[in-house]
Design a protein around this motif. Structure first.
Motif, short mmCIF file in Angstrom:
data_model
loop_
_atom_site.label_atom_id
_atom_site.label_comp_id
_atom_site.label_asym_id
_atom_site.label_seq_id
_atom_site.Cartn_x
_atom_site.Cartn_y
_atom_site.Cartn_z
N ARG A 64 44.81 52.25 35.73
CA ARG A 64 45.35 53.24 36.66
C ARG A 64 44.59 53.20 37.99
O ARG A 64 45.15 53.23 39.07
N PHE A 65 43.26 53.12 37.86
CA PHE A 65 42.41 53.05 39.04
C PHE A 65 42.76 51.82 39.86
O PHE A 65 42.93 51.87 41.08
N ALA A 66 42.96 50.69 39.16
CA ALA A 66 43.31 49.44 39.84
C ALA A 66 44.63 49.59 40.59
O ALA A 66 44.78 49.15 41.73
N GLU A 67 45.60 50.24 39.94
CA GLU A 67 46.91 50.48 40.53
C GLU A 67 46.76 51.22 41.86
O GLU A 67 47.31 50.82 42.89
N GLU A 68 45.98 52.33 41.79
CA GLU A 68 45.80 53.17 42.99
C GLU A 68 45.20 52.37 44.14
O GLU A 68 45.55 52.53 45.29
N LYS A 69 44.25 51.50 43.79
CA LYS A 69 43.55 50.75 44.83
C LYS A 69 44.29 49.47 45.21
O LYS A 69 43.80 48.67 46.01
N GLY A 70 45.43 49.24 44.56
CA GLY A 70 46.21 48.03 44.88
C GLY A 70 45.52 46.76 44.42
O GLY A 70 45.73 45.68 44.99
N ILE A 71 44.71 46.88 43.36
CA ILE A 71 44.00 45.69 42.86
C ILE A 71 44.94 44.88 41.96
O ILE A 71 45.69 45.44 41.17
N THR A 72 44.90 43.58 42.09
CA THR A 72 45.68 42.73 41.18
C THR A 72 44.71 41.87 40.37
O THR A 72 43.55 41.74 40.72
N PHE A 73 45.23 41.33 39.27
CA PHE A 73 44.39 40.52 38.38
C PHE A 73 44.93 39.11 38.33
O PHE A 73 46.14 38.90 38.40
N GLY A 74 44.03 38.16 38.22
CA GLY A 74 44.48 36.77 38.08
C GLY A 74 44.12 36.23 36.72
O GLY A 74 42.99 36.40 36.26
N PHE A 75 45.10 35.66 36.03
CA PHE A 75 44.82 34.92 34.80
C PHE A 75 45.00 33.45 35.12
O PHE A 75 46.06 33.05 35.59
N GLY A 76 44.02 32.66 34.91
CA GLY A 76 44.15 31.24 35.27
C GLY A 76 44.14 31.12 36.78
O GLY A 76 43.76 32.05 37.49
N SER A 77 44.62 29.99 37.35
CA SER A 77 44.46 29.77 38.77
C SER A 77 45.56 30.41 39.61
O SER A 77 45.30 31.07 40.61
N ASP A 78 46.82 30.30 39.18
CA ASP A 78 47.83 30.79 40.10
C ASP A 78 48.61 32.03 39.65
O ASP A 78 49.45 32.51 40.37
N ASN A 79 48.33 32.55 38.42
CA ASN A 79 49.05 33.74 37.99
C ASN A 79 48.40 35.00 38.53
O ASN A 79 47.29 35.32 38.15
N VAL A 80 49.08 35.70 39.37
CA VAL A 80 48.52 36.97 39.83
C VAL A 80 49.35 38.08 39.22
O VAL A 80 50.57 38.10 39.34
N GLU A 81 48.67 38.99 38.49
CA GLU A 81 49.38 40.01 37.73
C GLU A 81 49.08 41.41 38.27
O GLU A 81 47.99 41.68 38.73
#
Ligand code: HAM
Length: 473
Positions: free
Chosen positions: A88-105
């Motif tokens: 939820r915190f990540a959502e609020e701050k607009g943080i995204t996560f990367g799995f592997g090199s090019d997948n941004v989730e």
């Protein structure tokens, strides 16, 4: 159409059925009664606990922990909550996560991916293989060290070990156990606990009971560890003549070699150094005092220097009891002292001793020696015919049951002949015959099934007659 599945109890588990369950109840009530007279109170710990509790108490190298536990992952709500807060915190701050090199989730997608991976958010739990660890955990958790010491607790219930099933060995089996925690390590405590279990067996009429005792010393350098080194050195000398299991145990737990049942190892084991000759002075004195205390209580025992027990928490007194008719799985009870265990689990230094009886084996032994015949059959079968008789029969059943009789009231009308046949099959003692005639006359006919005699009574006379017979029989 779906294929028909024939369900069966899982290997190593079984249904306990009437009439045998009457014997189980008798055994359990006798335990409540006898343990109560020794001042023990009942504890009912949960059936599953964190895996770590058993791993730490029983020991990683033991058969129980290394091979036999039913362990599974249980999703934890706490971890879920923390994870959701982070996302939820990540959502609020607009943080995204990367799995592997090019997948941004996005955090929402991460949450969905993680929720499909319950293993990431779970803790390991285990169906209890024994209950000593649980009792110690409960002692600490409930601050029982504040109570008058020692705290004396007993338990009964199912335990789970993935062992190879055979006669007297199951994967779900039942133990009746007791633990004394705190209040010192006076040899009288050891002796009283042993006296209690022997009294219990005596009360049940268990036959061929043999008590073996030993002391395995304690963990100071001049006691058990020194002996273990001597034992290991002696075992190294004969290593080639030992089987693979014993060879492995020279490294991991040489004491357990003494437990070996392999025929060809017996003569070799007989020549090994004995722990009784290597106890430190305190442990030797404690052991001698336990034996004196047992003699004082009239408890017969045999010293068995090879009795080391299969769980790591033991020190000083260990004991095992065998009984008749059990074949190779003949230990009906095992126990011993475990002074360091509460501390090992994060509690204050606390002395402890206890035992557990294998209830399945106890029952088997009672049955094999003819002590297992459970009382069977109904007291009274009500043979009724006719509408009016049925109303009277329902009332009669209620009154008789209230007075403590076991009553069978057939739900549909049966011809008297058929009803009496059923009464016989159920092992009933009496048949109460209620037809419309009896109801009009206000007289009730009671037939004694063993000899076929019949007597007529009024309702109050009947109750009185049955009560007298019951108390007189
Ligand atoms: P244990 O020797 O592992 O000790 O088990 C005690 C008794 O439970 C055995 O003597 C046996 O009668 C019965 N038992 C064990 N495994 C099975 C099985 N697979 N099937 C049927 N019966 C079995 C303990 O459990 C310790 N917690 C005893 C204790 C209490 N020590 C101190 N306090």
């Amino acid at each position: 159409m779906a294929a028909k599945t024939k369900f069966q109890a899982i290997r190593g588990t079984r249904d306990l059925l009437p009439p045998e369950t009457a014997l189980w109840n008798h055994v359990e009530w006798t335990a409540h009664e006898v343990f109560g007279t020794f001042g023990f109170g009942e504890i009912r710990p949960p059936i599953f606990e964190p895996t770590e509790l058993f791993a730490r108490s029983i020991g990683l190298e033991t058969d129980v922990v290394s091979k036999e536990m039913y362990t599974f992952r249980d999703p934890t709500e706490e971890l879920d909550k923390i994870l959701i807060d982070v996302l939820r915190f990540a959502e609020e701050k607009g943080i995204t996560f990367g799995f592997g090199s090019d997948n941004v989730e996005t955090p929402a997608k991460v949450q969905r991916i993680l929720s499909e991976q319950p293993l990431l958010q779970s803790e390991s739990v285990t169906l209890r293989p024994e209950a000593t660890a649980s009792v110690c955990r409960a002692y600490i958790e409930h601050g029982m060290q504040q109570l008058p010491q020692p705290v004396k607790l007993y338990y009964m219930g199912p335990m789970f070990r993935r062992e190879r099933p055979q006669k007297g060995r199951y994967r779900q089996f039942y133990q009746i156990g007791a633990e004394v925690l705190g209040g010192g390590d006076a040899p009288a405590i050891d002796a009283e606990v042993i006296e209690m279990v022997m009294t219990f067996f005596d009360k049940l009429g268990l036959t061929g009971v043999e008590l073996d005792i030993n002391s395995i010393g304690h963990n100071a350098p001049d006691c058990r560890p020194a002996y273990i080194e001597k034992l290991r050195a002696a075992l190294e000398q004969v290593k080639d003549q030992l089987g693979a299991d014993s060879q492995h145990r020279i490294e991991t737990n040489p004491l357990r070699v003494l437990d070996s049942k392999l025929e060809h190892e017996q003569a070799i084991i007989a020549t090994l150094p004995r722990i009784a000759d290597h106890l430190c002075p305190d442990c030797a004195a404690h052991y001698a005092a336990v034996k004196r205390q047992l003699e004082m209580r009239g408890v017969f025992f045999k010293e068995n220097w090879r009795l080391v027990r299969g769980l790591d928490y033991y020190m000083r007194t260990t004991f095992e009891i065998t009984a008749k008719g059990l074949g190779s799985q003949n230990a009906v009870c095992g126990g011993g002292r475990y002074d360091g265990l509460v501390e090992l689990l994060g509690g204050p230094p606390t002395k402890g001793i206890g035992f557990a009886i294998g209830e399945d084996r106890l029952i088997l032994s009672l049955q094999e020696s003819g002590k297992g015949a459970a009382p069977q059959g109904r007291d009274i079968y009500i043979a009724w015919m006719g509408e009016r008789a049925y109303a009277t029969a329902v009332r009669a059943a209620k009154d008789l049951r209230n007075s403590g009789f076991s009553v069978e009231l057939p739900p549909t009308e049966l011809k008297f002949g058929k009803a009496l046949e059923r009464a016989d099959k159920l092992g009933s003692r009496y048949a109460l015959i209620l037809g419309d005639n009896e109801v009009s006359e206000g007289s009730w006919t009671l037939k004694t099934l063993v000899d076929g005699t019949q007597q007529k009574f009024t309702e109050p006379e009947l109750l009185e007659f049955l009560k007298q017979r019951k108390s007189g029989s």
